[in-house]
Design a protein around this motif. Structure first.
Motif, PDB file in Angstrom:
ATOM      1  N   GLU A  61     -10.946  -3.197   9.846  1.00 18.72           N
ATOM      2  CA  GLU A  61     -10.606  -4.471  10.497  1.00 18.72           C
ATOM      3  C   GLU A  61      -9.661  -5.294   9.628  1.00 18.72           C
ATOM      4  OE1 GLU A  61     -12.941  -8.378  12.312  1.00 18.72           O
ATOM      5  OE2 GLU A  61     -14.049  -6.707  11.421  1.00 18.72           O
ATOM      6  N   TYR A  62      -9.926  -5.367   8.312  1.00 18.82           N
ATOM      7  CA  TYR A  62      -9.098  -6.170   7.407  1.00 18.82           C
ATOM      8  C   TYR A  62      -8.130  -5.270   6.623  1.00 18.82           C
ATOM      9  CZ  TYR A  62     -12.491  -9.826   8.398  1.00 18.82           C
ATOM     10  OH  TYR A  62     -13.268 -10.741   9.025  1.00 18.82           O
ATOM     11  N   LYS A  63      -7.570  -4.283   7.303  1.00 17.63           N
ATOM     12  CA  LYS A  63      -6.663  -3.322   6.637  1.00 17.63           C
ATOM     13  C   LYS A  63      -5.401  -4.018   6.120  1.00 17.63           C
ATOM     14  CE  LYS A  63      -4.163   0.980   7.496  1.00 17.63           C
ATOM     15  NZ  LYS A  63      -3.817   2.014   8.488  1.00 17.63           N
ATOM     16  N   LYS A  64      -4.812  -4.915   6.913  1.00 19.47           N
ATOM     17  CA  LYS A  64      -3.573  -5.595   6.508  1.00 19.47           C
ATOM     18  C   LYS A  64      -3.818  -6.477   5.291  1.00 19.47           C
ATOM     19  CE  LYS A  64      -0.971  -7.037   9.829  1.00 19.47           C
ATOM     20  NZ  LYS A  64      -0.390  -7.850  10.939  1.00 19.47           N
ATOM     21  N   LEU A  65      -4.989  -7.171   5.251  1.00 17.30           N
ATOM     22  CA  LEU A  65      -5.323  -8.039   4.121  1.00 17.30           C
ATOM     23  C   LEU A  65      -5.511  -7.228   2.848  1.00 17.30           C
ATOM     24  CD1 LEU A  65      -6.158 -11.063   3.487  1.00 17.30           C
ATOM     25  CD2 LEU A  65      -8.498 -10.264   3.732  1.00 17.30           C
ATOM     26  N   LEU A  66      -6.220  -6.089   2.957  1.00 21.63           N
ATOM     27  CA  LEU A  66      -6.498  -5.270   1.774  1.00 21.63           C
ATOM     28  C   LEU A  66      -5.257  -4.524   1.293  1.00 21.63           C
ATOM     29  CD1 LEU A  66      -9.929  -3.801   2.933  1.00 21.63           C
ATOM     30  CD2 LEU A  66      -9.560  -5.696   1.363  1.00 21.63           C
ATOM     31  N   ASN A  67      -4.368  -4.123   2.220  1.00 18.79           N
ATOM     32  CA  ASN A  67      -3.161  -3.385   1.825  1.00 18.79           C
ATOM     33  C   ASN A  67      -2.219  -4.229   0.972  1.00 18.79           C
ATOM     34  OD1 ASN A  67      -3.720  -0.908   2.906  1.00 18.79           O
ATOM     35  ND2 ASN A  67      -2.836  -1.396   4.903  1.00 18.79           N
ATOM     36  N   VAL A  68      -2.277  -5.568   1.127  1.00 17.16           N
ATOM     37  CA  VAL A  68      -1.443  -6.435   0.288  1.00 17.16           C
ATOM     38  C   VAL A  68      -1.769  -6.218  -1.179  1.00 17.16           C
ATOM     39  CG1 VAL A  68      -0.960  -8.843  -0.280  1.00 17.16           C
ATOM     40  CG2 VAL A  68      -1.121  -8.140   2.110  1.00 17.16           C
ATOM     41  N   VAL A  69      -3.088  -6.150  -1.508  1.00 13.30           N
ATOM     42  CA  VAL A  69      -3.519  -5.997  -2.911  1.00 13.30           C
ATOM     43  C   VAL A  69      -3.317  -4.556  -3.377  1.00 13.30           C
ATOM     44  CG1 VAL A  69      -5.446  -6.315  -4.495  1.00 13.30           C
ATOM     45  CG2 VAL A  69      -5.176  -7.852  -2.551  1.00 13.30           C
ATOM     46  N   ILE A  70      -3.732  -3.592  -2.553  1.00 12.27           N
ATOM     47  CA  ILE A  70      -3.746  -2.187  -2.996  1.00 12.27           C
ATOM     48  C   ILE A  70      -2.312  -1.664  -3.147  1.00 12.27           C
ATOM     49  CG2 ILE A  70      -4.563   0.127  -2.466  1.00 12.27           C
ATOM     50  CD1 ILE A  70      -6.747  -1.919  -3.138  1.00 12.27           C
ATOM     51  N   SER A  71      -1.406  -2.034  -2.222  1.00 13.95           N
ATOM     52  CA  SER A  71      -0.018  -1.556  -2.319  1.00 13.95           C
ATOM     53  C   SER A  71       0.665  -2.098  -3.557  1.00 13.95           C
ATOM     54  CB  SER A  71       0.761  -1.962  -1.064  1.00 13.95           C
ATOM     55  OG  SER A  71       0.190  -1.386   0.079  1.00 13.95           O
ATOM     56  N   ALA A  72       0.438  -3.386  -3.874  1.00 20.00           N
ATOM     57  CA  ALA A  72       1.031  -3.954  -5.091  1.00 20.00           C
ATOM     58  C   ALA A  72       0.436  -3.315  -6.338  1.00 20.00           C
ATOM     59  CB  ALA A  72       0.816  -5.459  -5.106  1.00 20.00           C
ATOM     60  N   PHE A  73      -0.893  -3.016  -6.316  1.00 22.26           N
ATOM     61  CA  PHE A  73      -1.543  -2.378  -7.462  1.00 22.26           C
ATOM     62  C   PHE A  73      -0.962  -0.983  -7.714  1.00 22.26           C
ATOM     63  CE2 PHE A  73      -5.207   0.192  -9.040  1.00 22.26           C
ATOM     64  CZ  PHE A  73      -5.253  -0.331 -10.309  1.00 22.26           C
ATOM     65  N   TYR A  74      -0.783  -0.197  -6.651  1.00 24.39           N
ATOM     66  CA  TYR A  74      -0.189   1.129  -6.798  1.00 24.39           C
ATOM     67  C   TYR A  74       1.280   1.046  -7.187  1.00 24.39           C
ATOM     68  CZ  TYR A  74      -3.880   4.369  -5.435  1.00 24.39           C
ATOM     69  OH  TYR A  74      -4.987   5.151  -5.429  1.00 24.39           O
ATOM     70  N   GLY A  75       2.016   0.041  -6.700  1.00 24.82           N
ATOM     71  CA  GLY A  75       3.415  -0.092  -7.077  1.00 24.82           C
ATOM     72  C   GLY A  75       3.593  -0.422  -8.546  1.00 24.82           C
ATOM     73  N   GLN A  76       2.644  -1.143  -9.144  1.00 27.93           N
ATOM     74  CA  GLN A  76       2.754  -1.517 -10.551  1.00 27.93           C
ATOM     75  C   GLN A  76       2.235  -0.431 -11.485  1.00 27.93           C
ATOM     76  OE1 GLN A  76       1.122  -5.370 -11.250  1.00 27.93           O
ATOM     77  NE2 GLN A  76       1.579  -5.404 -13.418  1.00 27.93           N
ATOM     78  N   HIS A  77       1.219   0.364 -11.041  1.00 30.25           N
ATOM     79  CA  HIS A  77       0.598   1.375 -11.908  1.00 30.25           C
ATOM     80  C   HIS A  77       0.675   2.753 -11.274  1.00 30.25           C
ATOM     81  CE1 HIS A  77      -1.072  -1.918 -14.312  1.00 30.25           C
ATOM     82  NE2 HIS A  77      -1.470  -2.487 -13.181  1.00 30.25           N
ATOM     83  N   ARG A  78       1.804   3.099 -10.691  1.00 30.82           N
ATOM     84  CA  ARG A  78       1.909   4.379  -9.993  1.00 30.82           C
ATOM     85  C   ARG A  78       1.833   5.576 -10.951  1.00 30.82           C
ATOM     86  NH1 ARG A  78       7.285   2.486  -9.411  1.00 30.82           N
ATOM     87  NH2 ARG A  78       6.831   1.869  -7.267  1.00 30.82           N
TER      88      ARG A  78
END
Length: 641
Positions: A61-78
């Motif tokens: 349900e809150y996929k868009k809200l959680l993707n904001v944090v997780i995508s930035a986390f993976y982009g910084q520590h890929r």
């Protein structure tokens, strides 16, 4: 939501991560997926099953809200993360935002420690350090700012001290994690001192046998007949060239003769006379006066705007003339004496200009005659230099012929060596050629068989399609019965107020069309009457303007006659000037001198001329060919190194 079995929270979270991975890969409806998952989880208790399903549904349900944090986390520590752990970070982020108050710090720390501690420490540090900065801004763009601040940001900031203690615990590694692997000791190995195997000798290459060469033919050592024929032709050409050279020395060469022919001189003199006649130094204007009588010029149809402009110009000229007359009546000064003096000064300046122009023209003609005499002297000098050049070219031709003979001899030797070396390869090339021909023949036979089969199949397919098309045409050719029961006098029967039949509609439209035509005809008649009135006004204005222009044209003609008389007087004065008369005499003397030079040249050339016979034409052709030969040889000698 508080469970009584804290020890099983880690396994429940892992089960939820597995279901989340399965849902993202299948991408089905959420309700259907949860129903299937609940049936699969019948082996566990209801409370544990409810916890797993709530976590999975909340993450979706809150996929868009959680993707904001997780995508930035993976982009910084890929570099340090794996894509398979993405669902774990999503579940931990969901529990920290929505279920931290329900779970409590103890259960949450147990869940985090059951997963990879170092990765969880890295994620929590990233999440809580950027919570109030860009993460809050991104959430505000998705949801309302007040709702985000009240329900998510403030509760997380309230749990911040306890989360910091948890991160300190995660940062300290356990003894089991720090335990090092046993160090491997080096083991000695014996040297491999076996003798290497002797190398096998290569097979000797077969030396190809050369066929016996044919003996050299006897014609190689004997001079061919063609060379003797060429030598005889050369001797004849040399004799002809000497005869032509003797004749050229007796008479001037056409290529070196600077004297122009009679026809050319006549054309040049005609061009000069035409140019002199166009100069017209004796007239005041370079071209004739344009015609002043407007009646003789072709009529031009003027539009309304042009007629109005002419009328305005006529009115302005009449007004200026009336103003001038009023000023004279009131006592203004007449400018006629000043204009007369100005006219005399202009005539005097014009007379001086004409004298200088006539003087310059005569001086240029004198310089042209002197240049012609100088060109004759230069032409004689060029003839002598041309004779010297011909002698030099003859010597160069002889040297070039010797050089060419040496080069041809070297080329023959080289060609003999190349043919000897390439003769042995002919037999091998012939075998390869036969092998390739046999392969091509086999391939062509196979391709022809395949083409024949393909053509038969295509023919059968075309016959089947043709039969189907014939059946379709036969069906389409059957007649269709279409009943027509339409009556245009009846209404449609919709029971409306303004309902009418088609015939009544046509009659009403015809009446409206007649009324519109009458109104249009009346408007057209009014427009024509207005145009006729305007046309009559314009014709009256044109009559007044033409009358005024005829008067002005008569005055201009009288002025032009006076001007012509003054010009004739000025020309007579210029013709009587002493300097111009002296220059004309000098020019006549130069022309007579040039005529004497021309007559002397003609007297030299006339005895050598003969009647035009067949021998004369042949001699002209020989001269042309000899000139072209000399020119080509000179260019070739200059190009060779």
């Amino acid at each position: 939501m508080v469970l009584k079995m804290p020890s099983r929270f880690g396994s429940l979270v892992k089960e939820a991560c597995a279901l989340l991975d399965k849902f993202t890969s299948d991408s089905r409806d959420v309700d259907v997926f949860l129903e299937e998952a609940s049936t699969d989880l019948q082996s566990i208790g209801p409370t544990e099953r409810k916890f797993i399903l709530e976590v999975v549904s909340g993450c979706v349900e809150y996929k868009k809200l959680l993707n904001v944090v997780i995508s930035a986390f993976y982009g910084q520590h890929r570099k340090w993360l794996c894509r398979g752990d993405r669902s774990q970070f999503i579940v931990i982020c969901y529990l920290a935002i929505f279920s931290l108050d329900d779970l409590g710090l103890g259960h949450f720390s147990g869940i985090v420690k059951s997963l990879a501690p170092l990765k969880m420490h890295l994620f929590l540090d990233f999440f809580f350090s950027n919570l109030t900065s860009w993460i809050q801004d991104e959430w505000n763009s998705i949801y309302e700012a007040e709702f985000v601040e009240k329900n998510w940001i403030r509760p997380l900031l309230r749990w911040r001290p306890e989360i910091n203690l948890l991160m300190d615990q995660l940062a300290v590694p356990k003894e089991s994690d720090v335990r090092r692997a046993p160090v491997k000791t080096t083991q000695c190995q014996e040297f491999n001192l076996n003798k290497p195997k002797p190398r096998s000798l290569p097979m000797p290459e077969l030396i190809p046998l050369q066929e016996k060469t044919k003996p050299v033919p006897n014609t190689t050592y004997t001079t061919p007949r063609e060379i003797q024929i060429i030598e005889e032709i050369k001797e004849k050409n040399q004799q002809k060239a000497q005869e032509l050279l003797f004749e050229a020395n007796m008479t001037q060469f056409r290529c070196g003769n600077p004297e122009k022919s009679e026809h050319t001189k006549a054309v040049i003199s005609q061009i000069k006379t035409d140019l002199d006649s166009k100069l017209k130094f004796d007239s005041f204007h370079s071209s004739g006066i344009p015609p002043s009588i407007k009646a003789k010029s072709c009529s031009v149809k003027l539009n309304n705007a042009a007629i109005r402009r002419r009328e305005a110009l006529h009115d302005r000229q009449v007004k200026e003339e009336l103003q001038r007359i009023e000023r004279l009546v009131q006592g203004a000064r007449d400018p006629s004496p000043f204009l007369q003096r100005q006219k005399e000064v202009l005539e005097r300046d014009l007379q001086e200009k004409l004298q200088t122009a006539e003087r310059k023209r005569l001086e240029t003609q004198i310089s042209e005659q002197e240049a012609a005499l100088a060109r004759n002297r230069v032409a004689e000098r060029n003839q002598k230099t041309a004779q010297l050049k011909k002698e030099e070219t003859a010597q160069l031709m002889q040297r070039y012929a010797e050089k060419r003979l040496q080069e041809e001899k070297q080329l023959r030797d080289l060609m003999q060596q190349v043919t000897d070396s390439h003769y042995n390869s002919k037999a091998a090339k012939e075998k390869i050629k036969q092998l390739k021909q046999r392969i091509v023949k086999e391939v062509s036979e196979q391709s022809q068989e395949l083409l024949r089969q393909a053509l038969e199949e295509q023919q059968e397919e075309l016959c089947r399609k043709f039969k189907i098309i014939q059946e379709i045409h036969a069906i389409e050719s059957l007649p269709r019965i279409r009943p027509n029961s339409f009556d245009d006098t009846e209404t449609a029967g919709h029971e409306l107020l303004n309902e009418m039949s088609l015939a009544e509609l046509k009659e009403r439209l015809a009446l409206l069309r007649q009324q519109q035509e009458k109104e249009q005809e009346e408007r057209r008649r009014n427009i024509l009457e207005e145009k006729q009135k305007k046309k009559q006004e314009i014709l009256e204005a044109l009559e007044n303007i033409e009358l005024h222009e005829r008067v002005l044209a008569k005055e201009a003609a009288e002025r032009n006659e006076k001007k012509k008389a003054n010009q004739e007087l000025v020309q007579q004065v210029v013709a009587q000037d002493e300097t111009i008369v002296a220059l004309k005499k000098k020019l006549e003397e130069k022309k007579q001198a040039s005529q004497r030079v021309k007559q002397a040249e003609k007297s030299k050339i006339i005895p050598c001329k003969k009647t035009p016979t067949g021998t004369n034409i042949q001699r002209d052709l020989k001269e042309k060919t000899w000139e072209e030969l000399e020119r080509s040889l000179a260019c070739y000698i200059q190009d060779t190194p």
